[in-house]
Design a protein around this motif. Structure first.
Motif, PDB file in Angstrom:
ATOM      1  N   LEU A  15      34.462  -8.458  40.406  1.00  0.00           N
ATOM      2  CA  LEU A  15      34.789  -8.433  39.029  1.00  0.00           C
ATOM      3  C   LEU A  15      34.755  -6.715  38.677  1.00  0.00           C
ATOM      4  O   LEU A  15      33.939  -6.419  39.180  1.00  0.00           O
ATOM      5  CB  LEU A  15      33.885  -9.138  38.147  1.00  0.00           C
ATOM      6  CG  LEU A  15      33.538 -10.594  38.245  1.00  0.00           C
ATOM      7  CD1 LEU A  15      32.659 -11.033  37.497  1.00  0.00           C
ATOM      8  CD2 LEU A  15      34.995 -11.339  38.022  1.00  0.00           C
ATOM      9  N   GLY A  16      35.854  -6.329  37.940  1.00  0.00           N
ATOM     10  CA  GLY A  16      36.013  -4.954  37.589  1.00  0.00           C
ATOM     11  C   GLY A  16      36.638  -4.826  36.294  1.00  0.00           C
ATOM     12  O   GLY A  16      37.712  -5.285  36.245  1.00  0.00           O
ATOM     13  N   VAL A  17      35.925  -3.946  35.419  1.00  0.00           N
ATOM     14  CA  VAL A  17      36.698  -3.769  33.873  1.00  0.00           C
ATOM     15  C   VAL A  17      36.920  -2.278  34.135  1.00  0.00           C
ATOM     16  O   VAL A  17      36.117  -1.461  34.506  1.00  0.00           O
ATOM     17  CB  VAL A  17      35.627  -4.105  32.901  1.00  0.00           C
ATOM     18  CG1 VAL A  17      36.227  -3.812  31.598  1.00  0.00           C
ATOM     19  CG2 VAL A  17      35.345  -5.707  32.999  1.00  0.00           C
ATOM     20  N   VAL A  18      38.279  -1.929  33.898  1.00  0.00           N
ATOM     21  CA  VAL A  18      38.698  -0.537  33.772  1.00  0.00           C
ATOM     22  C   VAL A  18      39.603  -0.652  32.372  1.00  0.00           C
ATOM     23  O   VAL A  18      40.022  -1.355  31.966  1.00  0.00           O
ATOM     24  CB  VAL A  18      39.623  -0.336  34.725  1.00  0.00           C
ATOM     25  CG1 VAL A  18      40.547   1.180  34.606  1.00  0.00           C
ATOM     26  CG2 VAL A  18      38.898  -0.295  36.430  1.00  0.00           C
ATOM     27  N   GLY A  23      48.903   8.039  32.463  1.00  0.00           N
ATOM     28  CA  GLY A  23      48.974   9.472  31.940  1.00  0.00           C
ATOM     29  C   GLY A  23      47.687   9.910  31.586  1.00  0.00           C
ATOM     30  O   GLY A  23      47.650  11.169  31.263  1.00  0.00           O
ATOM     31  N   ARG A  24      46.558   8.908  31.321  1.00  0.00           N
ATOM     32  CA  ARG A  24      45.420   9.463  30.881  1.00  0.00           C
ATOM     33  C   ARG A  24      44.460   9.354  31.879  1.00  0.00           C
ATOM     34  O   ARG A  24      44.538   8.320  32.593  1.00  0.00           O
ATOM     35  CB  ARG A  24      45.079   8.930  29.643  1.00  0.00           C
ATOM     36  CG  ARG A  24      46.114   9.053  28.569  1.00  0.00           C
ATOM     37  CD  ARG A  24      45.271   9.398  27.196  1.00  0.00           C
ATOM     38  NE  ARG A  24      45.685  10.020  26.153  1.00  0.00           N
ATOM     39  CZ  ARG A  24      45.703  10.031  24.873  1.00  0.00           C
ATOM     40  NH1 ARG A  24      44.278   9.835  24.677  1.00  0.00           N
ATOM     41  NH2 ARG A  24      46.401  10.604  24.024  1.00  0.00           N
ATOM     42  N   PRO A  25      43.040   9.600  31.905  1.00  0.00           N
ATOM     43  CA  PRO A  25      42.113   9.476  32.855  1.00  0.00           C
ATOM     44  C   PRO A  25      41.649   7.918  32.805  1.00  0.00           C
ATOM     45  O   PRO A  25      41.796   7.494  31.563  1.00  0.00           O
ATOM     46  CB  PRO A  25      40.860  10.391  32.622  1.00  0.00           C
ATOM     47  CG  PRO A  25      41.551  11.532  31.969  1.00  0.00           C
ATOM     48  CD  PRO A  25      42.735  10.811  31.299  1.00  0.00           C
ATOM     49  N   LEU A  26      41.319   7.143  33.578  1.00  0.00           N
ATOM     50  CA  LEU A  26      40.822   5.856  33.657  1.00  0.00           C
ATOM     51  C   LEU A  26      39.294   6.008  33.626  1.00  0.00           C
ATOM     52  O   LEU A  26      38.491   6.774  33.972  1.00  0.00           O
ATOM     53  CB  LEU A  26      41.226   5.458  34.947  1.00  0.00           C
ATOM     54  CG  LEU A  26      42.648   4.928  35.052  1.00  0.00           C
ATOM     55  CD1 LEU A  26      43.165   4.650  36.565  1.00  0.00           C
ATOM     56  CD2 LEU A  26      43.248   3.908  34.241  1.00  0.00           C
ATOM     57  N   THR A  27      38.968   4.710  33.042  1.00  0.00           N
ATOM     58  CA  THR A  27      36.953   4.685  32.697  1.00  0.00           C
ATOM     59  C   THR A  27      36.813   3.604  33.422  1.00  0.00           C
ATOM     60  O   THR A  27      37.147   2.307  33.104  1.00  0.00           O
ATOM     61  CB  THR A  27      36.877   4.740  31.371  1.00  0.00           C
ATOM     62  OG1 THR A  27      37.392   6.036  30.711  1.00  0.00           O
ATOM     63  CG2 THR A  27      35.417   4.903  31.312  1.00  0.00           C
ATOM     64  N   LEU A  28      35.884   3.432  34.203  1.00  0.00           N
ATOM     65  CA  LEU A  28      35.017   2.388  34.745  1.00  0.00           C
ATOM     66  C   LEU A  28      34.059   1.834  33.513  1.00  0.00           C
ATOM     67  O   LEU A  28      33.257   2.557  33.344  1.00  0.00           O
ATOM     68  CB  LEU A  28      34.443   2.661  35.993  1.00  0.00           C
ATOM     69  CG  LEU A  28      33.347   1.540  36.606  1.00  0.00           C
ATOM     70  CD1 LEU A  28      34.014   0.583  37.109  1.00  0.00           C
ATOM     71  CD2 LEU A  28      32.430   2.169  37.552  1.00  0.00           C
TER      72      LEU A  28
END
Lengths: 173, 173
Positions: A15-18, A23-28
């Motif tokens: 399970l992973g939520v992002v 075009g923008r930085p992704l966040t964990l």
């Protein structure tokens, strides 16, 4: 856009939520693996997965649930468990009104690494880089769930633009 | 003993409840087929199956849920839907504390007709005879669900005797 990626499996379900937008930085936001014992009854194992996915839908409130589209693999027993776990994830999302999308493994690999036949190590390396993590998420199921979520953040935004263009009577360029 | 047999599938999911014990006439309690549209989302389809199976567990109160053990078939897409529907049935039963057993198609055929490679018509004919029905249950999914339930009524009783013998410290003869 916030996406819950699910790498389905009975023994290990990633399970992973992002959170992010193209075009923008992704966040964990969160990552974990649900493990169930091979000694437990099938129903009990699926119940554990149901409960955890439901907890995550409630606590992380994703806009979409992305699950791997299951294809035939070598081990029939494994495929069946994978399909059953993915079905439970789709069921729980539908119950909460969260849209479910599926991506094939090659779509996910192509999205995160540019190569639809990338190996697991390459996918894990890109997930680590894109989410600016200090170390690769382990086990592979955790990394794969995050890759699925990243794929949906990017592809979902593209799909929305196409739908908006179609709704406006135009054609996507 | 009362058994709910489930012939799993997304497009048609057969449900059949049979009551009886080995050596005595069997009784048909209920039979139906849950249909879901191929146009609906996977999650919605699984939700429909979940709701109906749950209704049947509540209203018919079976001792056991018997579901077909899924094996690889020709059409991968069909197998996945079948596995997902069977997973949902197992999940709902576990939630209500109803034991889940699985039987392979050949076990079911052998139980009702004496021939593990019997064709669908032969199985349907035996189900009709064993339950003393006026006509064959239709569609085939309904008949297959009843055959699963009959298989479990007979095999489950045998399994219970074996367990009882083992618990008594003896060996089954």
């Amino acid at each position: 856009m916030r996406v819950l990626g699910v790498d389905p499996g009975l023994t290990r379900c990633g399970l992973g939520v992002v959170e992010g937008s193209p075009g923008r930085p992704l966040t964990l936001v969160a990552v974990d693996v649900v493990r169930t014992s091979a000694d437990a009854d099938l129903g009990e194992r699926l119940l554990s997965i149901e409960q955890r996915v439901d907890e995550w839908l409630r606590s992380h409130a994703p806009d979409t649930l992305a699950v791997e589209r299951v294809f035939s693999q070598h081990n029939v027993r494994t495929v069946m468990g994978t399909a059953q776990a993915s079905g439970v994830a789709a069921l729980v999302a539908a119950r909460r009104g969260v849209p479910v999308v599926t991506h094939t493994p090659s779509e996910v690999k192509a999205a995160v690494s540019g190569n639809g036949t990338a190996d697991k190590a390459q996918v894990a390396a890109m997930v680590t880089r894109l989410l600016r993590l200090d170390a690769r998420p382990k086990p592979a199921d955790a990394s794969d769930a995050l890759a699925l979520a990243i794929c949906q953040v990017w592809r979902g935004a593209a799909d929305q633009r196409l739908r908006a263009a179609a709704a406006a009577g135009g054609r996507p360029r």
